[in-house]
Design an enzyme around this catalytic site. Structure first.
Site, PDB file in Angstrom:
ATOM      1  N   HIS A 477      61.775 -35.115  66.930  1.00 37.42           N
ATOM      2  CA  HIS A 477      61.875 -34.983  65.477  1.00 37.42           C
ATOM      3  C   HIS A 477      61.519 -33.576  64.991  1.00 37.42           C
ATOM      4  O   HIS A 477      60.735 -33.442  64.050  1.00 37.42           O
ATOM      5  CB  HIS A 477      60.934 -35.982  64.783  1.00 37.42           C
ATOM      6  CG  HIS A 477      61.254 -37.411  65.038  1.00 37.42           C
ATOM      7  ND1 HIS A 477      60.364 -38.441  64.786  1.00 37.42           N
ATOM      8  CD2 HIS A 477      62.374 -38.010  65.507  1.00 37.42           C
ATOM      9  CE1 HIS A 477      60.917 -39.596  65.103  1.00 37.42           C
ATOM     10  NE2 HIS A 477      62.139 -39.362  65.548  1.00 37.42           N
ATOM     11  N   PRO A 478      62.063 -32.500  65.550  1.00 41.81           N
ATOM     12  CA  PRO A 478      61.710 -31.172  65.054  1.00 41.81           C
ATOM     13  C   PRO A 478      62.277 -30.926  63.656  1.00 41.81           C
ATOM     14  O   PRO A 478      63.450 -31.193  63.391  1.00 41.81           O
ATOM     15  CB  PRO A 478      62.338 -30.232  66.081  1.00 41.81           C
ATOM     16  CG  PRO A 478      63.488 -31.005  66.641  1.00 41.81           C
ATOM     17  CD  PRO A 478      63.030 -32.430  66.660  1.00 41.81           C
TER      18      PRO A 478
END
Length: 548
Positions: A477-478
């Site tokens: 989930h960057p």
């Protein structure tokens, strides 16, 4: 060499880019070019839900990034999957439909000074493209392109974990997407009748392909933006330079260029184009057009801490998939019914709760799986087990994405800086204790769970934080590397309409629309919030084109 000209050029045919292409090309008078560095999404494992196991780490579908050695992970490097195919990360992700919490969007509204990002204003954008299996209601839409369904399997061991969570004080829920996702239940997923539903199917096929004003380039990587300096000192983005595998091609945009290359790709392209931290660009012999320290900064991600419990007397995927008979049964069930383990998302059961009862909102998310392995892409363990992965929803640690060279084909340095603050290390230790409290409940006792990782011998805050560094892994989930924000914030890369800022103005005809624009990470999985951001931005772009 001719330079093809379009009204809009969208860089990246992933989650945001596919929706933008659909919305912008609906006006047949507007010529839209969508550029994708990867190939078509015609690999069969993209579409079979469990195929993420064969897409992550596969150069056909994944950029194959790795992080820099991370002090918070005791020097470990992590595989950092990013989708490199039509549909982008929606073609290789966990398919979980999750919006986040009301407080996430209140935070965005405060960070940008723009109430359009508050929950009551983003909810209609979520609903606009949603096709929820239960139909439309106050919180959900129907008839949109983005299919949301129940999962097509259950596991006794996961049902028992859910019951144990309730016994530990976490209420049961059947909907994580009403603004407060506290509770335990099975995730809803982006699938259609047992197949993965990616954004290429939802927004490109067949809609865009049937439009004569839509052009798609695949296996075409953008090397840099074409930025022109005006006599008044302002900057305009007039197009892109693209490597088609044989030569450089220039494409021009008469209206706007939109970067939707993701939280890693978009800051990389900006930096290569001369927009980024001045010292970094000079180090790589790139002319500094705009010294913007926020480009590639503010990287946030959810670090999952994967506790593994051996069990007895219950079926798990480890035992099913470790025999030829089991594998055959799994294949037959999927072939006949599109159900069973091959229809699995990586995580089926979810829970949201608090690491500290005094908190006003849940700050932990669980992804619970009826399997165990050392890391995704590695073989399943030979013993029956389940994994309870827990992540801090709101980490205070911040990382960076920075180019290593001035060659667009070289991967950037990705440094998440996990567990780099005392707050994050404390939440990591406390979250492992919450996991233990759930597993100790009566509902799981009949399966005799025993903690294999990290191990009950570790009890202190210091031990547990260190062990979290040993067993923690990205949950993919960057966000945040080109964040929106106030003009007064020197690290705000974008205004609240996704337009790229300079020190005192905007770069004309350039936006960034992907998860990198999030000022702070949402409290949950990030794919669907990215779609919502694209939905809102498309509306603004269409209004701008109409002169409204």
């Amino acid at each position: 060499m001719s330079e093809p000209t379009f009204d809009y050029i969208i860089v990246g045919a992933g989650t945001a880019g596919a929706l933008l292409a659909n919305r912008l090309s609906a006006d047949r008078s507007k010529r839209v070019l969508l550029i994708e560095a990867g190939g078509p999404d015609n690999y069969h494992w993209i579409h079979i839900p469990v195929g993420y196991l064969y897409c992550i780490g596969n150069p056909r579908t994944d950029w194959l990034y790795q992080t820099e050695p991370d002090p918070g992970l005791n020097g470990r490097q992590l595989r950092y999957p990013r989708g490199k195919t039509l549909g982008g990360c929606s073609s290789i992700n966990g398919m979980i439909y999750m919006r986040g919490q009301v407080r996430d969007y209140a935070s965005w509204a405060q960070a940008t000074g723009d109430d359009t990002w508050s929950w009551e204003h983003v909810l209609p954008a979520f609903k606009r493209h949603e096709d929820h299996y239960l139909g439309a209601d106050e919180f959900h839409g129907a008839g949109g392109e983005w299919r949301v369904e129940r999962q097509r399997l259950r596991w006794d061991v996961l049902d028992a974990f859910a019951q144990a969570a309730v016994q530990a004080g976490i209420a049961a829920t059947d909907d994580f997407n009403q603004g407060n996702n506290e509770g335990v239940g099975y995730f809803e997923v982006n699938q259609k009748r047992g197949w993965r539903w990616n954004t290429a199917k939802a927004f490109l096929r067949p809609t865009c392909h049937e439009r004569s004003n839509f052009t798609l380039w695949t296996r075409a990587q953008v090397a840099r933006l074409l930025l022109d300096q005006r006599s008044d000192g302002s900057t305009v983005c007039s197009g892109v330079q693209v490597w088609d595998g044989k030569q450089m091609v220039l494409a021009r945009a008469e209206r706007e260029v939109v970067l939707s290359a993701g939280s890693i790709g978009s800051p990389q392209i900006l930096q290569l184009s001369g927009i980024g931290p001045g010292e970094l660009l000079q180090q790589h012999n790139i002319k500094v057009l705009h010294d913007r320290p926020g480009v590639g900064a503010n990287l946030q991600d959810h670090l999952q801490i994967r506790s593994v419990y051996k069990v007895q007397g219950v079926k798990t995927l480890n035992t099913l998939a470790n025999s030829w008979w089991g594998k055959a049964a799994i294949g037959i069930e999927y072939a006949l019914n599109r159900s069973g383990p091959m229809s699995m998302s990586p995580s089926q059961l979810g829970a949201f709760t608090k690491s500290d009862p005094a908190l006003a909102w849940p700050n932990l998310e669980y992804h619970v799986q009826p399997l165990s392995l050392d890391a995704f892409g590695e073989p399943l363990h030979a013993f029956p087990a389940f994994t309870a992965s827990v992540c801090n929803l709101n980490p205070s640690s911040r990382g960076t994405v920075q180019i290593k060279t001035n060659n667009f084909q070289d991967a950037p340095a990705i440094a998440p800086n996990y567990l780099s603050t005392p707050e994050d290390r404390k939440v990591a230790a406390d979250s492992l204790r919450v996991t233990r409290r759930i597993v100790q409940q009566e509902a799981l006792a009949r399966y005799q769970p025993s903690e294999w990782k990290p191990g009950l011998q570790y009890q202190s805050d210091e031990d547990l934080a260190r062990l979290a560094g040993d067993i923690g892994s990205t949950i993919f989930h960057p966000v945040g590397t080109t964040k929106m924000g106030h003009a007064s914030d020197p690290h705000a890369v974008l205004d609240s309409n996704m337009r790229v800022r300079t020190h005192n103005s905007l770069i004309a005809r350039l936006r960034v629309v992907d998860a990198g624009a999030m000022p702070t990470i949402t409290s949950g999985n990030t794919n669907s919030p990215t779609l919502m951001m694209a939905e809102k931005t498309a509306e603004w772009m269409i209004q701008d084109a109409a002169g409204k």
